[in-house]
Design an enzyme around this catalytic site. Structure first.
Site, PDB file in Angstrom:
ATOM      1  N   SER A   1     -37.334 -36.059  56.936  1.00 45.06           N
ATOM      2  CA  SER A   1     -36.796 -37.185  56.176  1.00 45.06           C
ATOM      3  C   SER A   1     -37.188 -38.485  56.858  1.00 45.06           C
ATOM      4  CB  SER A   1     -35.269 -37.068  56.077  1.00 45.06           C
ATOM      5  OG  SER A   1     -34.735 -38.045  55.213  1.00 45.06           O
ATOM      6  N   ASP A   2     -37.363 -39.518  56.069  1.00 43.14           N
ATOM      7  CA  ASP A   2     -37.680 -40.838  56.612  1.00 43.14           C
ATOM      8  C   ASP A   2     -37.146 -41.890  55.640  1.00 43.14           C
ATOM      9  OD1 ASP A   2     -39.363 -42.112  58.908  1.00 43.14           O
ATOM     10  OD2 ASP A   2     -39.815 -43.295  57.121  1.00 43.14           O
TER      11      ASP A   2
END
Length: 201
Positions: free
Chosen positions: A72-73
């Protein structure tokens, strides 16, 4: 036999969200270059980084060759500018001052990498925060001093006092603001046969 599930992040906030889903998982922090490419859009950036993190875990963590790996970012976008983590109090105050009365878009990239198959499901989840138009600089400085949101994209913690800065929220999943859109994550997991509501104790 249940597939190993790995969260490719050291974030305590993402870990807490995962724990709420009643899933058994491990964590591993991947080290990647998070710089944007020339002319890369925020949506493309977070999708690329989320996928790169997940794939990096598969190649770096022992016994991950058969795992399902979550990457995730997140970035914040205001005035067409990509804003990352502030890292200092002065920068956090500066970011939040620029948000007064503005609608800020948070893009969260989410990738579920099936290391056995070498395939990724990768999405970008937007969420929108409108900040109060009457926030004073003194309020912002007090907020930053109290919560120290120096490692948070956008310089606030929505799971804490950060909501005192908001006028309105809109989007599919408020957990996106914490960095892990769990509604979409559970959809991706169901696609590969993982459903916490269907698992037997």
């Amino acid at each position: 036999m249940a597939r190993k599930l790995i969260l490719g992040s050291s974030s305590p906030y993402r870990r807490e969200l995962m724990e709420r889903l009643h899933l058994d998982f491990e964590t591993f922090k991947p080290e990647i270059d998070e710089q944007a490419l020339p002319d890369e859009t925020p949506q493309a950036l977070v999708k690329r980084l989320a996928e790169e993190k997940a794939i990096k875990v598969a190649g770096s963590m022992p016994n991950a060759q058969d795992a399902l790996i979550i990457g995730s970012d997140q970035v914040a976008v205001c005035h067409d500018e990509i804003l990352g983590k502030p890292h200092t109090q002065d920068r956090a105050v500066e970011q939040l001052m620029s948000f007064v009365g503005q609608r800020v878009t948070f893009y969260t990239g989410l990738s579920l990498y099936d290391a056995r198959e070498g395939k990724s499901q990768t999405v970008c989840e937007p969420f929108y925060v409108t900040f109060r138009s009457d926030i004073s600089e003194a309020e912002i400085r007090r907020y930053v001093a109290l919560e120290q949101p120096l490692n948070c994209a956008g310089s606030f913690k929505s799971e804490g006092l950060g909501t005192a800065l908001f006028a309105e929220l809109s989007g599919k999943d408020p957990n996106s603001l914490i960095g892990l859109p769990t509604i979409t994550l559970l959809e991706l997991l169901r696609n590969v046969g993982v459903n916490p509501l269907a698992q037997q104790d």
